[in-house]
Design an enzyme around this catalytic site. Structure first.
Site, PDB file in Angstrom:
ATOM      1  N   SER A 147     -10.707  -9.637 -12.110  1.00 29.90           N
ATOM      2  CA  SER A 147     -12.053  -9.369 -12.629  1.00 29.90           C
ATOM      3  C   SER A 147     -12.216  -7.889 -12.922  1.00 29.90           C
ATOM      4  CB  SER A 147     -13.104  -9.835 -11.621  1.00 29.90           C
ATOM      5  OG  SER A 147     -13.090  -9.003 -10.473  1.00 29.90           O
ATOM      6  N   HIS A 184       0.833  -1.218   0.000  1.00 35.86           N
ATOM      7  CA  HIS A 184       0.000   0.000   0.000  1.00 35.86           C
ATOM      8  C   HIS A 184       0.866   1.266   0.000  1.00 35.86           C
ATOM      9  CE1 HIS A 184      -3.426  -2.608   0.647  1.00 35.86           C
ATOM     10  NE2 HIS A 184      -2.842  -3.100   1.711  1.00 35.86           N
ATOM     11  N   ASN A 225      -9.687  -3.439   2.263  1.00 36.29           N
ATOM     12  CA  ASN A 225      -9.298  -3.533   0.860  1.00 36.29           C
ATOM     13  C   ASN A 225     -10.514  -3.365  -0.032  1.00 36.29           C
ATOM     14  OD1 ASN A 225      -6.418  -4.198   1.126  1.00 36.29           O
ATOM     15  ND2 ASN A 225      -7.151  -6.108   2.018  1.00 36.29           N
ATOM     16  N   ASN A 247     -15.706  -0.143  -4.208  1.00 34.30           N
ATOM     17  CA  ASN A 247     -16.194  -0.465  -2.873  1.00 34.30           C
ATOM     18  C   ASN A 247     -15.005  -0.733  -1.954  1.00 34.30           C
ATOM     19  OD1 ASN A 247     -18.835  -0.334  -3.833  1.00 34.30           O
ATOM     20  ND2 ASN A 247     -18.934  -2.539  -4.235  1.00 34.30           N
ATOM     21  N   TRP A 261     -18.532 -13.736   3.698  1.00 33.34           N
ATOM     22  CA  TRP A 261     -19.908 -14.092   4.015  1.00 33.34           C
ATOM     23  C   TRP A 261     -20.761 -13.680   2.820  1.00 33.34           C
ATOM     24  CZ3 TRP A 261     -20.838 -11.888   9.656  1.00 33.34           C
ATOM     25  CH2 TRP A 261     -19.851 -12.383  10.517  1.00 33.34           C
ATOM     26  N   HIS A 289      -9.312 -14.659  -4.133  1.00 32.13           N
ATOM     27  CA  HIS A 289      -8.701 -13.330  -4.202  1.00 32.13           C
ATOM     28  C   HIS A 289      -8.097 -13.087  -5.586  1.00 32.13           C
ATOM     29  CE1 HIS A 289      -5.417 -10.350  -3.606  1.00 32.13           C
ATOM     30  NE2 HIS A 289      -6.306  -9.774  -2.824  1.00 32.13           N
ATOM     31  N   TYR A 312       0.802  -3.783  12.084  1.00 29.41           N
ATOM     32  CA  TYR A 312       0.584  -2.417  11.602  1.00 29.41           C
ATOM     33  C   TYR A 312       1.239  -1.369  12.517  1.00 29.41           C
ATOM     34  CZ  TYR A 312      -2.366  -3.533   7.615  1.00 29.41           C
ATOM     35  OH  TYR A 312      -2.820  -3.985   6.395  1.00 29.41           O
TER      36      TYR A 312
END
Length: 526
Positions: free
Chosen positions: A215, A89, A162, A227, A317, A209, A372
């Site tokens: 995609s 990132h 993400n 999103n 989910w 993933h 992190y």
């Protein structure tokens, strides 16, 4: 007359700026907002610079002098103006905004930030590439990070997620390897598709993933259209001390438009900052992007009896099983005033959750809670939370002291130990955490043979139409054509044949067609 001309010119410019490219006009817009005489230039101690055009030297041809303090400060500062970039990132953009609660969710959580419809909270969103380093073109295929900070009355709450709802590893021991496989070959210093796909076929849990990364969703016309997902499973606690599990999501309110591979490659060469420019200009033009902040909620029983492991981050989910529950709306409405001090210095961390939201036994979340903040201490220093973008809005009362770059009150004269008899800060009873019961053998359990293909199969067969499947196969082929034949065969056998024989054949045909066309782009362009 001259004053009149200046005023007319300024008015014309204001009209032009209002309709122009705010990125290109940024300095001119700043000038219009700062019409007072220029401030005097000083060093970091506030001492005026004697000159900005000449060093202190001996005569016309003599050497510069060591006593030229202002010159050496400028040089030393320049030598140190870069901090280590994030390992993943690294390249990002971001903006300030406002989060507004639109739905009552107090039946699930006692978090104060969510406790009243209409409540507004300052927020910041950072959107980033994942594998690409600083300088990586915006439009190249790379699943993006989507990190959100809420500046709440109980401190900073971060959801560090993400663009994709899942990640490529089930056990955190593979975090470094999975990232390195998508980065540069240490010998050639080039992106290497053989490395990337060798890791994928070796760890089939990365299949879903990988499919989502290749995609349509990863190549939008605007960052405003993507999103975001919190990925990890969190625990919610309400005022009755009832426990629920949840997943957090950010659903764009902007219509998604697909960027073709041809356009993405063209922009990568002609305008590599296209997506960052587009987002900055949209906000500067008051075309504020919005996301619906929502969650999926499960009771403890529903989670533990779900058809897939509810803590497995390589699966998500399904929305038909746990529909999205809206919480509120986030609107980005202010560009950063300085990218370094805000976008690059913000220290988002999955360890930052407020009372009412807790960690679950999610393996990846548990590891991120350490990694992190540890990375941020390395990049920004032990007192990174004193940087303005990281300071919470509520008062900090801590027993931690000292360390490099400690610029706050450092606890003043208060005690730096607990317990104490001198009115030092005490525990807030509302911040208590719910107990968790765990049992099991302590062992190193390789989960690589768990169910790795049922969700990828659903994605292929249920979530994509025929056109989207073919585009996915074409995108896969663009990478697999650069993979050595032996590894390519392993990918067919260990990944695609296990997902779907029919889709596996589609991929094989697409690779054969791709191999028949000479390479026209370097690996970085695919």
């Amino acid at each position: 007359m001259n004053l009149c001309c200046i005023l007319i010119s300024s008015w014309i410019f204001i009209i032009k700026v209002g309709k122009g490219d705010h990125v290109s006009d940024q300095h001119l817009e700043w000038k219009l907002a700062h019409t007072a005489p220029p401030e005097r230039c000083t060093d970091s101690n506030g001492i005026p610079y004697p000159s900005l055009t000449a060093t202190l030297s001996v005569g016309t041809d003599g050497p510069p002098l060591f006593q030229d303090r202002s010159f050496y400060e400028r040089t030393a500062s320049f030598n140190r103006e870069r901090i280590p970039e994030r390992v993943v990132h690294a390249q990002g953009t971001g903006a300030h905004g406002t989060f507004t609660v639109t739905h009552d969710v107090t039946q699930w959580t006692k978090a104060k930030v969510l406790n009243q419809v209409g409540k507004r909270t300052p927020a910041f969103i950072r959107i980033s590439t994942t594998s690409g380093e600083v300088g990586f073109p915006d439009t190249l295929r790379d699943p993006r990070g989507f990190g959100v900070r809420f500046y709440t009355e109980d401190g900073n709450w971060d959801i560090v997620g993400n663009q994709i709802e899942v990640i490529n590893i089930r056990d955190p021991i593979f975090f470094a390897a999975g990232a390195r496989a998508r980065k540069r070959n240490p010998a050639t210093h080039l992106f290497d598709q053989t490395m990337a796909w060798d890791f994928i076929q070796s760890r089939p849990e990365s299949a879903l993933h990988t499919l989502k990364t290749l995609s349509d969703i990863v190549t939008p016309e605007s960052l405003r259209m993507i999103n975001g997902s919190g990925v990890n499973t969190f625990k919610l606690v309400n005022n009755k001390d009832e426990i629920f599990y949840c997943k957090f999501h950010f659903i764009s309110q902007q219509k998604f438009e697909l960027m073709t591979p041809q356009r993405a490659a063209q922009l990568a060469g002609n305008d590599p900052i296209y997506l960052r420019r587009e987002l900055y200009n949209a906000i500067a033009s008051t075309n504020y992007p919005r996301w619906t902040f929502a969650m999926q909620v499960a009771t403890v029983s529903q989670a533990e009896n779900y058809r897939w492991d509810y803590l497995d981050n390589t699966k998500h989910w399904r929305f038909e099983d746990f529909p999205l529950i809206p919480i509120g709306v986030i609107e980005l409405n202010r560009n950063p005033s300085n990218v370094f001090t805000e976008v690059e210095s913000i220290a988002l961390s999955p360890a930052n959750f407020v009372p009412g939201i807790e960690a679950s036994a999610d393996r990846i979340l548990e590891s991120r809670i350490f990694t992190y903040p540890d990375a941020q201490r390395y990049r920004l220093g032990v007192n990174f939370n004193m940087i303005p973008i990281n300071k919470p809005l509520n008062k900090v009362a801590t027993y931690e002291r000292d360390g490099a770059m400690c610029v706050g009150l450092n606890g003043g004269g208060g005690p730096n130990y607990f317990p104490n008899s001198f009115n030092g800060p005490e525990v807030d009873p509302t911040a208590k955490q719910m107990p968790s019961r765990m049992s099991g053998d302590v062992a190193r359990i390789d989960t690589g043979d768990a169910d790795n293909f049922s969700q990828p199969r659903l994605f292929i067969e249920k979530d994509l139409n025929e056109d989207a499947r073919q585009r996915l196969a074409t995108n896969i082929a663009a990478q697999l054509k650069r993979v050595t034949p032996a590894v390519r065969e392993l990918v067919y056998r260990n990944i695609f044949d296990n997902i779907s024989r029919q889709f596996g054949e589609m991929v094989r045909r697409s690779v054969s067609a791709a191999l028949a066309v000479p390479n026209t782009l370097p690996p970085e362009r695919e």
